[in-house]
Design a protein around this motif. Structure first.
Motif, PDB file in Angstrom:
ATOM      1  N   THR A   1       0.798  -1.152  -0.030  1.00 27.53           N
ATOM      2  CA  THR A   1       0.034  -0.049   0.003  1.00 27.53           C
ATOM      3  C   THR A   1       0.744   1.275  -0.200  1.00 27.53           C
ATOM      4  N   VAL A   2       0.538   2.095  -0.746  1.00 33.03           N
ATOM      5  CA  VAL A   2       1.249   3.616  -0.833  1.00 33.03           C
ATOM      6  C   VAL A   2       0.902   4.209   0.547  1.00 33.03           C
TER       7      VAL A   2
ATOM      8  N   ARG B   1       3.623   6.908   1.792  1.00 31.05           N
ATOM      9  CA  ARG B   1       3.757   8.263   1.563  1.00 31.05           C
ATOM     10  C   ARG B   1       4.826   8.712   0.492  1.00 31.05           C
ATOM     11  N   PHE B   2       5.007   9.969   0.031  1.00 29.05           N
ATOM     12  CA  PHE B   2       5.904  10.339  -0.664  1.00 29.05           C
ATOM     13  C   PHE B   2       7.114  11.136  -0.162  1.00 29.05           C
TER      14      PHE B   2
ATOM     15  N   HIS C   1       9.756  12.529  -4.517  1.00 30.07           N
ATOM     16  CA  HIS C   1       9.546  11.683  -5.477  1.00 30.07           C
ATOM     17  C   HIS C   1       9.568  10.365  -5.462  1.00 30.07           C
TER      18      HIS C   1
ATOM     19  N   LEU D   1       8.362   6.531  -3.568  1.00 29.43           N
ATOM     20  CA  LEU D   1       7.298   6.175  -2.936  1.00 29.43           C
ATOM     21  C   LEU D   1       7.667   5.305  -1.746  1.00 29.43           C
TER      22      LEU D   1
ATOM     23  N   ARG E   1       0.828   6.872 -12.027  1.00 25.81           N
ATOM     24  CA  ARG E   1       0.277   7.912 -10.880  1.00 25.81           C
ATOM     25  C   ARG E   1      -0.169   7.068  -9.765  1.00 25.81           C
ATOM     26  N   PHE E   2       0.078   7.355  -8.417  1.00 26.86           N
ATOM     27  CA  PHE E   2      -0.355   6.639  -7.170  1.00 26.86           C
ATOM     28  C   PHE E   2      -0.719   7.657  -6.386  1.00 26.86           C
ATOM     29  N   SER E   3      -1.986   7.096  -5.429  1.00 30.11           N
ATOM     30  CA  SER E   3      -2.342   8.107  -4.369  1.00 30.11           C
ATOM     31  C   SER E   3      -2.105   7.347  -3.017  1.00 30.11           C
ATOM     32  N   ILE E   4      -1.834   8.098  -2.053  1.00 28.81           N
ATOM     33  CA  ILE E   4      -1.836   7.367  -0.586  1.00 28.81           C
ATOM     34  C   ILE E   4      -2.867   6.608  -0.175  1.00 28.81           C
TER      35      ILE E   4
ATOM     36  N   GLU F   1      -3.488   3.556  -1.811  1.00 31.81           N
ATOM     37  CA  GLU F   1      -3.696   2.782  -3.071  1.00 31.81           C
ATOM     38  C   GLU F   1      -2.757   1.426  -3.117  1.00 31.81           C
TER      39      GLU F   1
END
Length: 453
Positions: free
Chosen positions: A137-138, A140-141, A144, A146, A167-170, A172
Motif C-alpha cells: 500500500t502506498v 507516503r511520498f 518523488h 514512494l 500515478r499513485f495516491s496514498i 492505493e
C-alpha cells in the motif's frame, strides 16, 4: 523471572541462555557504575532459580599497586585461608546495593536485543523474497520516491524504478517486485520496482497456472515500461499452446496483467529455435512476408513486409522494431516490398554496369550472367568454366574469357587504388588519363563475345 524469559524465547526467538548472559553483563556494568571503579567483576545467574551472584576477582600480590584488581597476601588469607601469591581469589559482592541500576540496565539490554533480533529476522525473511512479487500500500511520498507499506516492513520505490506514466495516491494498493534487500540502520532496506521485466514474468506466474506449474515457460521479457512489452513463451508440453494458455479465453488471463500494468500493451510471442521464424513472430502484430538471414555470425537479418505493414512493423518511434531486436538478439533491417524491389533494381543496374565493362561482354551476355546469379565480379573471378557453361549460350571458351576478364579488372582496380591512409597527389591527372583511355576503348572496341547457340 525464568518463566518470563521462556515466554520471550517462544515469542521473539531469543534463547533464554542468551538473555541470561546479557543480564550477567548488565550486572557487571551496573556495579562498575555504582562503585565508580574499573574492577574485574564476574556475575553468575542460576538458570533454574534466577539467583544472582557476583564476585570481585583480585590477584594476590606482595605489594599492591592497584587495589581495584590486586590484594595483598594478608588480606587474601582473611577471605581464603590457603591463598598464595599470584593466585586469583573471588570476593563475594552484595548485589542488593546496586540491584536497581542492574535491573534498569538489564531491561534496556533486553529491549535492545529484542529489537536487533526482530530486525535480523526481518532482514533474513525479506532477503529470501528478492525477485518475488508482493502486494503493498502506498504509505507516503519522499522526494518523488514512494514509500510502500509491505506489512511487516516498508519498502522504497525510487524514481528510477517507477513507470513514468503511472500515478499513485496514498492508500492505493499495488503489486510490486522486491528487487534488492540490504541491511539498514533501522531495519532492512527494501528496494522495490515497477519497471523491471521480471515483474511481468511474476504476474504471468500468478495469473496463468500453466506458467506457475512450468508447463509453459517464459523465456524472455523485454519492455518499455508503460508503453509496450514483448513476452517470449514456449511450451514444455506438446499438447499445450503457450500463447493461447497465456491469453486465456477472450483474454481473461492477460487482461488482469494489462490492468495491473496500467494499460501497457503486451505482445505474446511463441519462442522458436529457428531464427527466421522467431524474428518474424517477434515483430507481431505486423505480418512478415520474408526473413532473409544476411549474416548468421553477426546476427543480422533483413525483413520484408507489405507496404501497408511497414509503419506497424517499425512502430511508433521505432518501438516495435527496437523491442523485437532486444527480444531476439538480432540486428533487424525492415523494408517494404517496394523498397526491396527498388534495392534489387539498383543492385542489378550496378551489376550490369560492372559486367558491361568487361572486355568482350555484351548486353545479352550481361543479362544471362545476372539471371544466372553471376552479377558479382568477385564471384566471377573465383568461378570455374564448368560453373558458367551450364548457362544458356555460354560455351567453355566464352566462360574462360569472362573469368579471365573479371580477374584482370579486379587486378587493375587493386593496382590503381592508392595505399590506405595516403592521398594520391596525381588524382586529377589520373582521372583525365582515365577519360582518354575510355574514349579510345570505345573507338577500338574489339569484337564482343556473343552468346553461343
Amino acid at each position: 523471572m525464568i518463566p518470563v524469559l521462556e515466554q520471550i524465547e517462544r515469542d521473539k526467538g531469543i534463547k533464554k541462555d542468551d538473555i541470561l548472559r546479557m543480564i550477567e553483563q548488565a550486572v557487571v556494568s551496573a556495579y562498575k557504575k555504582h562503585s565508580g571503579k574499573m574492577v574485574n567483576l564476574e556475575a553468575k545467574i542460576d538458570p533454574e532459580t534466577a539467583q544472582v551472584e557476583a564476585f570481585l576477582i583480585k590477584k594476590v600480590v606482595a605489594q599492591v599497586t592497584n587495589d581495584n584488581v590486586e590484594i595483598d597476601e594478608a588480606g587474601a588469607k582473611k577471605i581464603k585461608s590457603g591463598a598464595k601469591l599470584d593466585e586469583e581469589i573471588r570476593i563475594p559482592v552484595v548485589t542488593e546495593d546496586f540491584s536497581r541500576i542492574a535491573a534498569q540496565t538489564a531491561k534496556q539490554v533486553i529491549i535492545q536485543k529484542i529489537r536487533e533480533t526482530e530486525r535480523q529476522s526481518l532482514l533474513e525473511e525479506f532477503q529470501t523474497k528478492e525477485g518475488v512479487l508482493v502486494g503493498g500500500t502506498v504509505h507516503r511520498f519522499v522526494d518523488h520516491n514512494l514509500i510502500v507499506d509491505l506489512g511487516k516492513a516498508e519498502g522504497i520505490l525510487p524514481v528510477r524504478e517507477q513507470v513514468r506514466r503511472e500515478r499513485f495516491s496514498i492508500g492505493e494498493r499495488l503489486k510490486i517486485l522486491i528487487l534488492k534487500v540490504e541491511k539498514g540502520t533501522r531495519g532492512p532496506k527494501i528496494l522495490l520496482s515497477r519497471s523491471h521485466p521480471l515483474l511481468v514474468q511474476r504476474l504471468f506466474e500468478q495469473e496463468v497456472p500453466e506458467v506457475y506449474e512450468k508447463m509453459v515457460e517464459v523465456v524472455e521479457v523485454v519492455r518499455e515500461p508503460g508503453f509496450r512489452c514483448k513476452v517470449a513463451v514456449k511450451s514444455n508440453n506438446p499438447k499445450v499452446d503457450p500463447v493461447g494458455a497465456c491469453v486465456g479465453v477472450k483474454g481473461s488471463r492477460v487482461r488482469p496483467i494489462i490492468d495491473e500494468l496500467r494499460g501497457e500493451r503486451i505482445d505474446l510471442i511463441a519462442h522458436s529455435t529457428d531464427p527466421a521464424k522467431y524474428i518474424a513472430a517477434s515483430l507481431s502484430p505486423a505480418k512478415v512476408i520474408n526473413v532473409n538471414i544476411t549474416s548468421e555470425a553477426d546476427k543480422h537479418a533483413e525483413i520484408v513486409v507489405s507496404d501497408d505493414m511497414l509503419s506497424l512493423a517499425i512502430g511508433r518511434s521505432g518501438q516495435n522494431a527496437r523491442l523485437a531486436a532486444r527480444l531476439t538478439g538480432w540486428h533487424i533491417d525492415i523494408k517494404s516490398e517496394t523498397q526491396r524491389k527498388e534495392a534489387a533494381q539498383e543492385r542489378a543496374a550496378a551489376s550490369a554496369e560492372a559486367l558491361s565493362q568487361l572486355e568482350g561482354v555484351g548486353p545479352k551476355t550481361v543479362d544471362i550472367l545476372i539471371k544466372g546469379g553471376w552479377g558479382s565480379l568477385e564471384k566471377l573471378s573465383q568461378a570455374k568454366p564448368d560453373d558458367l557453361t551450364v548457362l544458356r549460350g555460354v560455351g567453355e571458351k566464352t566462360a574462360e574469357k569472362i573469368i579471365k576478364a573479371a580477374q584482370n579488372t579486379l587486378k587493375e582496380r587493386a593496382e590503381a587504388a592508392p595505399p590506405e591512409g595516403k592521398a594520391d597527389p596525381e588524382d586529377a591527372e589520373g582521372s583525365a588519363a582515365a577519360e582518354t583511355v575510355t574514349e579510345t576503348s570505345v573507338e577500338e572496341k574489339p569484337e564482343e563475345l556473343k552468346p553461343e547457340g
